[in-house]
Write an enzyme that holds these catalytic residues in place. Structure first.
Site, mmCIF file in Angstrom:
data_model
loop_
_atom_site.group_PDB
_atom_site.id
_atom_site.type_symbol
_atom_site.label_atom_id
_atom_site.label_comp_id
_atom_site.label_asym_id
_atom_site.label_seq_id
_atom_site.Cartn_x
_atom_site.Cartn_y
_atom_site.Cartn_z
ATOM 1 N N ASN A 1 0.847 -1.198 0.000
ATOM 2 C CA ASN A 1 0.000 0.000 0.000
ATOM 3 C C ASN A 1 0.880 1.243 0.000
ATOM 4 O O ASN A 1 1.919 1.288 0.657
ATOM 5 C CB ASN A 1 -0.873 0.013 1.258
ATOM 6 C CG ASN A 1 -1.764 1.243 1.330
ATOM 7 O OD1 ASN A 1 -2.384 1.632 0.344
ATOM 8 N ND2 ASN A 1 -1.819 1.876 2.492
ATOM 9 N N HIS B 1 1.063 4.978 1.174
ATOM 10 C CA HIS B 1 0.407 5.795 2.209
ATOM 11 C C HIS B 1 1.041 7.180 2.252
ATOM 12 O O HIS B 1 2.273 7.304 2.287
ATOM 13 C CB HIS B 1 0.527 5.103 3.572
ATOM 14 C CG HIS B 1 -0.179 5.854 4.652
ATOM 15 N ND1 HIS B 1 -1.556 5.855 4.768
ATOM 16 C CD2 HIS B 1 0.284 6.666 5.636
ATOM 17 C CE1 HIS B 1 -1.905 6.625 5.783
ATOM 18 N NE2 HIS B 1 -0.811 7.136 6.329
ATOM 19 N N SER C 1 5.029 6.616 2.304
ATOM 20 C CA SER C 1 5.594 5.304 2.630
ATOM 21 C C SER C 1 4.930 4.231 1.784
ATOM 22 O O SER C 1 3.761 4.361 1.424
ATOM 23 C CB SER C 1 5.321 4.939 4.102
ATOM 24 O OG SER C 1 5.721 5.954 4.978
ATOM 25 N N ASP D 1 -2.492 0.264 8.041
ATOM 26 C CA ASP D 1 -1.249 1.024 7.807
ATOM 27 C C ASP D 1 -0.130 0.628 8.773
ATOM 28 O O ASP D 1 0.695 1.468 9.151
ATOM 29 C CB ASP D 1 -1.523 2.542 7.914
ATOM 30 C CG ASP D 1 -2.531 3.022 6.881
ATOM 31 O OD1 ASP D 1 -2.607 2.412 5.798
ATOM 32 O OD2 ASP D 1 -3.240 4.009 7.162
HETATM 33 C C1 GAR Z 1 -2.315 9.087 -2.999
HETATM 34 O O1 GAR Z 1 -1.824 10.295 -2.559
HETATM 35 C C2 GAR Z 1 -2.148 8.026 -1.921
HETATM 36 O O2 GAR Z 1 -1.062 8.257 -1.102
HETATM 37 C C3 GAR Z 1 -3.435 8.159 -1.157
HETATM 38 O O3 GAR Z 1 -4.406 8.434 -2.126
HETATM 39 C C4 GAR Z 1 -3.825 9.167 -3.187
HETATM 40 C C5 GAR Z 1 -4.274 8.586 -4.509
HETATM 41 O O4 GAR Z 1 -3.831 9.359 -5.585
HETATM 42 N N1 GAR Z 1 -3.717 6.958 -0.457
HETATM 43 C C6 GAR Z 1 -4.285 6.922 0.740
HETATM 44 O O5 GAR Z 1 -4.626 7.900 1.343
HETATM 45 C C7 GAR Z 1 -4.474 5.527 1.288
HETATM 46 N N2 GAR Z 1 -4.867 5.565 2.666
HETATM 47 P P1 GAR Z 1 -3.988 8.838 -7.066
HETATM 48 O O6 GAR Z 1 -5.384 8.247 -7.188
HETATM 49 O O7 GAR Z 1 -3.840 10.076 -7.905
HETATM 50 O O8 GAR Z 1 -2.922 7.819 -7.319
#
Ligand code: GAR
Length: 233
Positions: free
Chosen positions: A126, A128, A155, A164
């Site tokens: 994942n 994060h 991360s 997480d």
């Molecule tokens: C990313 O920033 C990722 O880190 C976050 O969602 C975004 C997705 O962006 N993930 C979380 O918050 C997971 N808990 P994207 O759809 O443009 O790749």
């Protein structure tokens, strides 16, 4: 710091590509980075399928444009919320059909159950948006600013039943500026994500980092994990 890029010279020509399934919920900018790297042969991967739990996720368009199979397992069907068990039953069947070597949660916003994670057909990682173990869960950028953090970042960790909390494989860091808001920090961290994700997948594809989906143990030829990268943002 100079821009870091992956070139085809860094990938092995004769080894089989790592089969990746990607789970998404939104924009899919990280998925796009993987699609671009795959199409440019800059990463030894094959994205065998994308699962979205939202039918309005732009990530679906990105996958379809790249001719990647997509399963939309919407969490809301005809106004009714699909329970996580129903989602997981469909997702499990789909993953088993695709036979991935690695499952990547890239902006996937549902919490998965322990039985699903434990019986997944491949190790699961994942992405994060925080420097774990700090700021698990949501609103990570806002919370980092409120706490007056000087450093923040993202991360990549092994997915375990605890949210997480699995082994952290890699992190990318930046310095928080006084002028940063949650939005500016989010944009800066995303730039890091777009570099950290392909680099980490390259290390997994090259077996520099080895994952075991059953034991959740990790093995690495690197002296220590997490690998900490100081990248441009
Ligand atoms: C990313 O920033 C990722 O880190 C976050 O969602 C975004 C997705 O962006 N993930 C979380 O918050 C997971 N808990 P994207 O759809 O443009 O790749």
């Amino acid at each position: 710091m100079s821009e870091i890029s992956l070139t085809s010279a860094q990938t092995s020509q004769d080894s089989k590509p790592l089969r990746i399934a990607v789970l998404v919920s939104g924009n899919g900018s990280n998925l796009q980075v993987l699609i671009d790297a795959m199409q440019a042969s800059a990463l030894p991967i094959e994205i065998v399928g994308v699962i979205s739990n939202r039918e309005d996720a732009y990530a679906i368009t990105r996958a379809k444009d790249a001719d990647i199979p997509v399963a939309v397992l919407s969490h809301v069907v005809s106004g009714k919320r699909m329970g996580i068990k129903t989602f997981e039953t469909h997702a499990s069947a789909q993953l088993t059909e695709w036979q991935p070597d690695l499952i990547v949660l890239a902006g996937f916003m549902r919490v998965l159950s322990a039985p699903f994670i434990d019986s997944a057909p491949a190790p699961m990682i994942n992405l994060h948006p925080a420097l774990l173990p700090a700021y698990k869960g949501l609103d990570t950028h806002q919370r980092a600013i409120q706490a007056g953090e000087r450093h923040h970042g993202c991360s990549i960790h092994v997915v375990t039943a605890e949210l997480d909390a699995g082994a952290v494989l890699s992190q990318a860091l930046l310095q928080v500026n006084q002028k940063d808001t949650a939005d500016s920090l989010q944009a800066r961290v995303q730039k890091l994500e777009h570099q950290l994700l392909p680099w980490t997948i390259l290390l997994i594809a090259k077996e520099v980092i080895a994952l075991n989906s059953q034991s959740k143990e990790t093995f690495s030829m690197l002296p220590t994990l997490p690998l900490k990268l100081y990248l441009n943002s």
